[in-house]
Design an enzyme around this catalytic site. Sequence first.
Site, PDB file in Angstrom:
ATOM      1  N   SER A 140      17.688  23.221   3.979  1.00 56.81           N
ATOM      2  CA  SER A 140      18.557  22.452   3.080  1.00 56.81           C
ATOM      3  C   SER A 140      17.676  21.745   2.064  1.00 56.81           C
ATOM      4  O   SER A 140      16.477  21.522   2.319  1.00 56.81           O
ATOM      5  CB  SER A 140      19.322  21.412   3.909  1.00 56.81           C
ATOM      6  OG  SER A 140      19.963  20.465   3.058  1.00 56.81           O
ATOM      7  N   TYR A 153      19.654  14.533  10.162  1.00 59.43           N
ATOM      8  CA  TYR A 153      19.797  15.843   9.503  1.00 59.43           C
ATOM      9  C   TYR A 153      18.564  16.139   8.653  1.00 59.43           C
ATOM     10  O   TYR A 153      17.990  17.229   8.730  1.00 59.43           O
ATOM     11  CB  TYR A 153      21.057  15.826   8.640  1.00 59.43           C
ATOM     12  CG  TYR A 153      21.414  17.138   7.988  1.00 59.43           C
ATOM     13  CD1 TYR A 153      22.096  18.124   8.694  1.00 59.43           C
ATOM     14  CD2 TYR A 153      21.090  17.387   6.660  1.00 59.43           C
ATOM     15  CE1 TYR A 153      22.436  19.326   8.085  1.00 59.43           C
ATOM     16  CE2 TYR A 153      21.429  18.579   6.050  1.00 59.43           C
ATOM     17  CZ  TYR A 153      22.108  19.543   6.753  1.00 59.43           C
ATOM     18  OH  TYR A 153      22.452  20.731   6.153  1.00 59.43           O
TER      19      TYR A 153
END
Length: 262
Positions: A140, A153
Amino acid sequence: MSGLRFEDKIVLVTGGSSGLGAEASRQFIDEGARIFVMDLAEKGILGRLGEEKATFFQGNVGKPEDCETAIRTCIDKYGRLDILFHNAAQPTPMTTVPFHDLAKFQEIINTNLCSLFYLARIAIPQMQKQGKGVIVVTASTSALGGEYGMASYAASKAGLLNLMRTMAIDHARDNVRINAICPGYMPTPMTEGLGDLINVVQESIPQGRGGDPKEVARAALFLASEDASYMTGHALVVDGGWSAHSGAPNLLKYVPQQVSRQ
Ligand SMILES: NC(=O)c1ccc[n+]([C@@H]2O[C@H](COP(=O)([O-])OP(=O)(O)OC[C@H]3O[C@@H](n4cnc5c(N)ncnc54)[C@H](O)[C@@H]3O)[C@@H](O)[C@H]2O)c1
């Protein structure tokens, strides 16, 4: 020869029941692959893909035993594993470290980061035996810098990148290529919880919109294909320009625009 990039290739896709993983599964099948989807969620997608081209395995990538069983079941069924697209992940609660539930932090690191270790330790020996293999990981843009309110995350995705790079150099001479994609924001079930904040996110993206999972899947398939035969250990950013800007405010909004001399 059909000219399809993945003709007769066996591809294991984690998180293939939804969003980016479902789109990548469709594209792999369109380009000749047979896919083995590992996901926690129901196999709804497979009905649409066609049973002869796709197999579903219900499992949790955060459990080493499920990862091993999934890969062994795939190899038992198809005889090989050419490509692993490890894409499953869980989203983060928006919070700061002092308020982050400890068990949730550990769960997210386990699901999003440790899962690559659980899968790769079974997949890589099989690929070494075959003399060839490819792993593509979904990281990501959250892996590229700190992200407000996304401690677990962002840490999990950053760890994923350096695990990917390390495995890539360790196994480059085994003919196993390992790369990652770093998507920016995409509208998928994972980001539905953003609600109206989606407008704020889209405003921060130079291209002014989120990525279509189709566009992001194409980048994953590129890395998985022979077109990327000299790429390993690479993190390919697919984010509409989001990570290209320094974080400085867009002052262009506040100054009179120049009129073109043309
Ligand atoms: N949507 C975005 O804006 C965005 C941005 C950057 C990166 N990503 C990454 O893209 C990937 C795909 O996300 P998406 O947006 O398609 O989300 P999604 O929620 O649509 O799909 C995720 C899939 O992973 C599965 N999954 C979750 N936890 C699992 C587990 N423990 N074991 C097995 N399967 C599990 C879910 O059931 C689901 O099918 C993820 O790695 C995510 O972190 C998404």
